[in-house]
Write a protein that holds these residues in place. Structure first.
Motif, PDB file in Angstrom:
ATOM      1  N   ALA A   1     -11.736  10.332 -11.753  1.00 19.46           N
ATOM      2  CA  ALA A   1     -11.909  11.047 -13.083  1.00 19.46           C
ATOM      3  C   ALA A   1     -12.649  10.293 -14.033  1.00 19.46           C
ATOM      4  O   ALA A   1     -13.065  10.896 -15.376  1.00 19.46           O
ATOM      5  N   GLY A   2     -12.930   9.056 -13.778  1.00 17.40           N
ATOM      6  CA  GLY A   2     -13.802   8.138 -14.848  1.00 17.40           C
ATOM      7  C   GLY A   2     -13.038   7.029 -15.420  1.00 17.40           C
ATOM      8  O   GLY A   2     -13.841   6.470 -15.998  1.00 17.40           O
ATOM      9  N   ALA A   3     -12.000   6.636 -14.877  1.00 16.08           N
ATOM     10  CA  ALA A   3     -10.994   5.451 -15.666  1.00 16.08           C
ATOM     11  C   ALA A   3     -11.825   4.235 -14.908  1.00 16.08           C
ATOM     12  O   ALA A   3     -12.267   4.161 -13.504  1.00 16.08           O
ATOM     13  N   GLY A   4     -12.145   3.300 -15.492  1.00 16.84           N
ATOM     14  CA  GLY A   4     -12.789   2.140 -15.153  1.00 16.84           C
ATOM     15  C   GLY A   4     -11.682   1.110 -14.463  1.00 16.84           C
ATOM     16  O   GLY A   4     -10.344   1.241 -14.684  1.00 16.84           O
ATOM     17  N   ALA A   5     -12.059  -0.139 -13.755  1.00 18.23           N
ATOM     18  CA  ALA A   5     -10.905  -0.864 -13.050  1.00 18.23           C
ATOM     19  C   ALA A   5     -10.165  -1.754 -14.147  1.00 18.23           C
ATOM     20  O   ALA A   5      -8.957  -1.407 -13.848  1.00 18.23           O
ATOM     21  N   ARG A   6     -10.526  -1.723 -15.226  1.00 18.55           N
ATOM     22  CA  ARG A   6      -9.683  -2.410 -16.394  1.00 18.55           C
ATOM     23  C   ARG A   6      -8.293  -1.237 -16.769  1.00 18.55           C
ATOM     24  O   ARG A   6      -7.497  -1.771 -17.466  1.00 18.55           O
ATOM     25  N   ALA A   7      -8.453   0.192 -16.663  1.00 20.32           N
ATOM     26  CA  ALA A   7      -7.784   1.110 -16.982  1.00 20.32           C
ATOM     27  C   ALA A   7      -6.673   1.188 -15.928  1.00 20.32           C
ATOM     28  O   ALA A   7      -5.728   1.853 -16.118  1.00 20.32           O
ATOM     29  N   LEU A   8      -6.968   0.639 -14.684  1.00 20.11           N
ATOM     30  CA  LEU A   8      -5.826   0.854 -13.635  1.00 20.11           C
ATOM     31  C   LEU A   8      -5.074  -0.011 -13.535  1.00 20.11           C
ATOM     32  O   LEU A   8      -5.041  -1.399 -14.231  1.00 20.11           O
ATOM     33  N   PRO A   9      -3.690   0.055 -13.164  1.00 15.32           N
ATOM     34  CA  PRO A   9      -2.647  -0.925 -12.918  1.00 15.32           C
ATOM     35  C   PRO A   9      -2.794  -2.114 -12.366  1.00 15.32           C
ATOM     36  O   PRO A   9      -3.518  -2.097 -11.431  1.00 15.32           O
ATOM     37  N   ALA A  10      -2.214  -3.498 -12.689  1.00 17.46           N
ATOM     38  CA  ALA A  10      -2.514  -4.549 -12.221  1.00 17.46           C
ATOM     39  C   ALA A  10      -1.056  -4.892 -11.353  1.00 17.46           C
ATOM     40  O   ALA A  10      -0.375  -6.019 -12.136  1.00 17.46           O
ATOM     41  N   TYR A  11      -0.482  -4.215 -10.475  1.00 17.83           N
ATOM     42  CA  TYR A  11       0.844  -4.465  -9.959  1.00 17.83           C
ATOM     43  C   TYR A  11       0.834  -6.003  -9.308  1.00 17.83           C
ATOM     44  O   TYR A  11      -0.030  -5.981  -8.633  1.00 17.83           O
ATOM     45  N   ARG A  12       1.785  -6.566  -9.295  1.00 18.74           N
ATOM     46  CA  ARG A  12       2.056  -7.771  -8.430  1.00 18.74           C
ATOM     47  C   ARG A  12       2.157  -7.475  -7.133  1.00 18.74           C
ATOM     48  O   ARG A  12       2.855  -6.383  -6.850  1.00 18.74           O
TER      49      ARG A  12
ATOM     50  N   ARG B   1     -23.803  15.290  -9.223  1.00 20.05           N
ATOM     51  CA  ARG B   1     -22.495  15.004  -8.775  1.00 20.05           C
ATOM     52  C   ARG B   1     -21.620  14.513  -9.666  1.00 20.05           C
ATOM     53  O   ARG B   1     -22.101  13.600 -10.642  1.00 20.05           O
ATOM     54  N   ARG B   2     -20.384  14.749  -9.678  1.00 20.57           N
ATOM     55  CA  ARG B   2     -19.337  13.986 -10.602  1.00 20.57           C
ATOM     56  C   ARG B   2     -19.061  12.640 -10.211  1.00 20.57           C
ATOM     57  O   ARG B   2     -19.121  12.330  -8.909  1.00 20.57           O
ATOM     58  N   VAL B   3     -19.159  11.636 -11.334  1.00 15.76           N
ATOM     59  CA  VAL B   3     -19.058  10.215 -10.842  1.00 15.76           C
ATOM     60  C   VAL B   3     -17.705   9.623 -11.775  1.00 15.76           C
ATOM     61  O   VAL B   3     -17.672  10.121 -12.707  1.00 15.76           O
ATOM     62  N   GLY B   4     -17.599   8.383 -11.398  1.00 15.74           N
ATOM     63  CA  GLY B   4     -16.503   7.974 -11.975  1.00 15.74           C
ATOM     64  C   GLY B   4     -17.219   6.912 -13.125  1.00 15.74           C
ATOM     65  O   GLY B   4     -18.220   7.032 -13.479  1.00 15.74           O
ATOM     66  N   ALA B   5     -16.328   5.763 -13.543  1.00 17.63           N
ATOM     67  CA  ALA B   5     -16.805   5.115 -14.580  1.00 17.63           C
ATOM     68  C   ALA B   5     -18.147   4.342 -14.113  1.00 17.63           C
ATOM     69  O   ALA B   5     -18.114   3.746 -13.029  1.00 17.63           O
ATOM     70  N   GLY B   6     -18.931   4.215 -14.990  1.00 17.91           N
ATOM     71  CA  GLY B   6     -20.256   3.289 -14.376  1.00 17.91           C
ATOM     72  C   GLY B   6     -21.304   3.772 -13.523  1.00 17.91           C
ATOM     73  O   GLY B   6     -22.061   3.391 -13.029  1.00 17.91           O
ATOM     74  N   GLY B   7     -20.963   5.230 -13.462  1.00 15.71           N
ATOM     75  CA  GLY B   7     -21.885   5.742 -12.410  1.00 15.71           C
ATOM     76  C   GLY B   7     -21.393   5.731 -10.999  1.00 15.71           C
ATOM     77  O   GLY B   7     -22.282   6.089 -10.138  1.00 15.71           O
ATOM     78  N   THR B   8     -20.128   5.215 -10.676  1.00 15.66           N
ATOM     79  CA  THR B   8     -19.736   5.174  -9.459  1.00 15.66           C
ATOM     80  C   THR B   8     -19.504   6.685  -8.696  1.00 15.66           C
ATOM     81  O   THR B   8     -18.711   7.353  -9.588  1.00 15.66           O
ATOM     82  N   ARG B   9     -20.065   6.848  -7.765  1.00 16.68           N
ATOM     83  CA  ARG B   9     -19.661   8.209  -6.808  1.00 16.68           C
ATOM     84  C   ARG B   9     -18.551   7.943  -5.975  1.00 16.68           C
ATOM     85  O   ARG B   9     -18.907   7.058  -5.063  1.00 16.68           O
TER      86      ARG B   9
END
Length: 838
Positions: A399-410, A16-24
């Motif tokens: 698609a595989g982006a990790g948490a740090r690649a996601l935006p940190a909006y106030r 199965r396709r998983v995200g960063a760190g093996g997260t499904r």
């Protein structure tokens, strides 16, 4: 128990396709059914038709695992008859698109409407097992399943907190539901384990943590931390130490037999974690979200250490704007990764649901269609499938982006205040302002300006199943007195709809002194009952029409709603009442032809009413089974002056040649007509008069004899004269479910008219009139009692009943009830004010 077999929830590296760190990543759909209203969330929101398009969208984004509800309430709409048409098509589409569904057999209260008592219904267990077995047999290819979503949360809200059907309460109510549901769940689990041995059972429930300041708050937090595990521990036979604080209470309340159930096979533990899953307690009460949360990583580790099972984050979301949701996704992915780094065995991450849910702001109390902005997709300017900031963040994560690649909006209001306690867990973030086109400035309200209040006295809007111009009973006695006391406020008496020769619903009204009678005329059609009821087709807009009537006459907003029938609950709530009152005058659910859904609405009304009155001892005890606050016993009363004229007329009439035994009231299924026939036969030289309208029974079935008379209905003003013609008054009630809780108004009326009374042993009459009323259970006994009662001296009877008649005066009862309503209104207004300024 996971071997990494393809097609199962396994470690990183499966097909199965998983995200960063093996997260499904999982997707999920919300379709909780509201039994009281006959609709589920997808139907209320109107999004159900979009599900196929949404599935295509999810698949193109890379998601291939989905929590998918099987809608039992639609599959088995008639008991024992399964319609798989929609389910077959839905699951076929999932397979065609390459999804691996985690089917959800029961999501909260999503059971068929014919299970009228919900999880407490004696039919629930066998019906659930039959349904679960049928699903397993029909879809043997399934790889994952949830037999019952959030069993602890669901049964606790429905059985302990009286928030969901069947609105039971307290430890006894919680245990009642546990004992009715858990054995069936164990049997269903055994069937699925045998029929689909390769499929995985995903047990899903809330992921909670409770903490508090020292002393009583900390002790309560410890109890709540024990409580959170109770259903899973019973299911798995895990740590069943009777000294545990909450488990001990459950066992003492009668759940010991659950210890004998076979343990369930559970392959994956699903954790549903939200910001409000962590609570903090102090001297001011409970607070959620907690101002001092541990965070998902730490709480998940507690569950992992306790059960040693593979786990998934099966639900999380945030009610907020798209940038708020994007930041919560970043936080939860970060917490998920931290938990995995600590060795917590996590196998999947689910933002739930895909589409906005609705009406969770009222905990599904009302199907108002109020959207919860929580979904991956929602009603955006470009349409339901339009992308927004959060959609982009979620798709990137899949698609595989990790948490740090996601935006940190106030966070924006109100999320910024709600999540203040979580901010220390995010202190290392590179914060940025949310996109301008997804920013909504908060409204500014000056604390120096006083809250405006309407100084007009609230109108009283009464909802009744009895018509104003029918037999004069408890509603008319109370409402006439309320109306006089409340002037210049107006009193409206809203009756059940009536069929008429109209093209659409038409609201009618008639002034009757200080009371305005209101009724809805709805189009007549073949097969329609003569008394359609508040829930009848065509009457859906009744409440809105009454609201518009009041607004058009410039009446004060938020009137007092006073209900004699739970079936008017929805209409009453449309008025947004400032005070909600319920007078339990009868156990209407026990009457012949009781409308579907009455009992559920009654429990809901008992839970939501600000004040509840009961018209008899037995009714009062039944009310206390559902709530223990704001309940008041007010048995029906008597207008002594009105009936005193009967004594004068009887004395002026002199001695009659033949005795008359008479009954005044509705002639319906509550009367023992065989007893009446037998009485007439046993007293052939007496006349038996049955005065009143015939209702809900065939007049052809009435007993006929030369000495039985049916004069028909008499107006209230005529009753003293009617009773002046009696020698003995009759209450020949059948002893059945319909009369178990009755407290007849006519008892005191007969006594005030100077008549001896002969009655069957109805519980409230036996308890309230010992030594005053003559009791007999059959025709020969009734005949003997009539002969004896006719010889009883009036002075002796008056001496025994004088105190009762004085205490149960209608004027005094109405005044006392109004005083309690006034106190309750003050309390309700204060609460509203606190909520407005909070």
């Amino acid at each position: 128990m996971d071997d990494g077999t393809p097609g199962h929830i396994g470690p990183a590296g499966n097909r199965r396709r998983v995200g960063a760190g093996g997260t499904r990543f999982l997707a999920g759909f919300e379709s909780t059914y509201l039994p009281l209203h006959g609709q589920d969330v997808l139907e209320i929101s109107g999004d159900g038709a979009q599900v196929p398009a949404v599935l295509h969208r999810l698949r193109s984004a890379g998601a291939d695992l989905v929590r998918y509800p099987l809608r039992w309430h639609r599959i088995e709409q008639a008991e024992g008859h399964f319609d798989w048409t929609s389910t077959d098509a839905e699951l076929a589409l999932l397979r065609e698109l390459g999804f691996d569904p985690v089917v959800d057999l029961v999501h909260h209260t999503s059971y068929p409407a014919w299970l009228s008592d919900g999880f407490r219904d004696r039919r629930f267990g066998p019906a659930y097992v039959r349904y679960a077995a049928a699903v397993a047999a029909r879809y043997p290819w399934l790889q994952h399943y949830t037999l019952f979503n959030e069993p602890f949360a669901t049964l606790f809200l429905a059985g302990h907190e009286a928030l969901w059907p069947p609105y039971d309460h307290g430890m006894d109510g919680f245990v009642r539901l546990l004992r009715n549901v858990l054995p069936a769940l164990a049997e269903a689990a055994s069937i699925w384990s045998g029929e689909l041995p390769g499929a995985r059972h995903v047990w899903v429930d809330t992921c909670e943590h409770h903490a508090g300041t020292a002393g009583a708050p900390a002790r309560y937090a410890a109890l709540a931390n024990d409580r959170r595990h109770i259903v899973l521990d019973l299911a798995m036979h895990h740590d069943l130490d009777e000294s545990r604080p909450f488990l001990g209470g459950v066992l003492r309340a009668g759940a010991a037999d659950l210890l004998q159930l076979p343990p369930l096979r559970i392959d994956v533990l699903g954790l549903d974690y939200y910001a409000h899953s962590e609570w903090w307690y102090d001297e001011a009460g409970g607070h959620a979200p907690s101002p001092h949360p541990l965070g998902f990583a730490a709480v998940a580790q507690q569950y992992g250490d306790r059960y040693g099972l593979p786990m998934m984050l099966t639900e999380t979301n945030l009610r907020g704007l798209p940038p708020d949701r994007a930041s919560w996704l970043r936080h939860m992915l970060e917490q998920y990764d931290q938990a995995a780094a600590r060795g917590v065995d996590l196998r999947g991450f689910c933002w739930f649901p895909v589409l906005d849910s609705c009406d969770w702001d009222s905990l599904l109390a009302r199907p108002a269609g109020r959207r919860d902005p929580v979904g991956i997709l929602g009603p955006e300017p470009g349409g339901l499938l339009a992308r927004n900031t959060f959609t982009a963040a979620w798709e990137a994560a899949v698609a595989g982006a990790g948490a740090r690649a996601l935006p940190a909006y106030r966070f924006q209001a109100p999320c910024d205040a709600q999540l203040a306690g979580f901010l220390p867990l995010m202190k290392h973030w590179p914060w940025q302002d949310p996109p301008a086109d997804e920013t909504i400035p908060p409204l500014s309200v000056s604390g120096k300006e006083p809250i405006m209040t309407n100084t007009q006295v609230a109108d009283l809007v009464v909802f009744s199943h009895l018509r104003w111009d029918w037999v004069w009973q408890r509603p008319q006695h109370l409402v006439t007195r309320f109306a006089k006391k409340l002037e210049p406020a107006r009193t409206w008496f809203v009756e059940e709809p009536v069929p008429g020769d109209v093209a659409g619903p038409v609201l009618r009204r008639q002034d009757c002194g200080a009371v305005t009678r209101v009724w809805l005329e709805i189009p007549r059609h073949p097969g329609q009952p003569a008394a359609p009821g508040f829930g009848a087709p065509g009457a859906e807009a009744y409440g809105a029409l009454v609201r518009d009537l009041l607004a058009g006459l410039h009446r004060p907003v938020r009137p007092t709603a006073f209900l004699f029938t739970p079936m008017a609950f929805d209409a009453a709530m449309t008025l947004d009442p400032g005070l909600l009152c319920y007078d339990v005058m009868d156990d209407l659910a026990a009457f012949a032809h009781a409308p579907e859904g009455l009992r559920l609405r009654q429990r809901r009304l008992l839970a939501e009413a600000d004040i509840v009155f009961a018209g008899g001892r037995t009714l009062y005890r039944s009310v206390l089974e559902h709530r223990n606050h704001g309940c008041h016993l007010f048995p029906s009363g008597v207008d002594g002056a009105h009936y005193a004229r009967s004594r004068q007329l009887r004395a002026a009439g002199g001695q009659r040649a033949a005795k008359v035994a008479g009954y005044v009231g509705v002639i319906d299924e509550r009367l023992d007509l065989e007893l009446v026939a037998g009485l007439a036969s046993a007293l052939p030289d007496w006349t038996i008069q049955m005065v009143g309208p015939v209702a809900k029974i065939d007049p052809a079935g009435l007993p006929r004899a030369a000495n039985i008379e049916y004069p028909g209905m008499a107006a209230y003003a005529e009753l003293p004269a009617v009773m002046a013609g009696f020698d003995v008054a009759l209450m020949p009630f059948a002893l059945n479910e319909a009369t178990r809780s009755i407290s007849p108004t006519k008892t005191l009326e007969y006594l005030a008219a100077g008549l001896p009374v002969v009655s069957t042993p109805v519980a409230d009459v036996v308890a309230g009139y010992p030594g005053i009323v003559h009791f007999a259970a059959d025709a020969p006994g009734f005949a003997r009692a009539c002969l004896e009662a006719a010889q009883q001296p009036l002075l002796e009877r008056d001496r025994k009943s004088a105190e009762l008649r004085a205490r149960h005066d209608w004027d005094a009862i109405a005044a006392a009830m109004l005083a309690l309503m006034d106190t309750a209104a003050t309390a309700a207004g204060a609460q509203d004010g606190q909520e407005e300024t909070a």
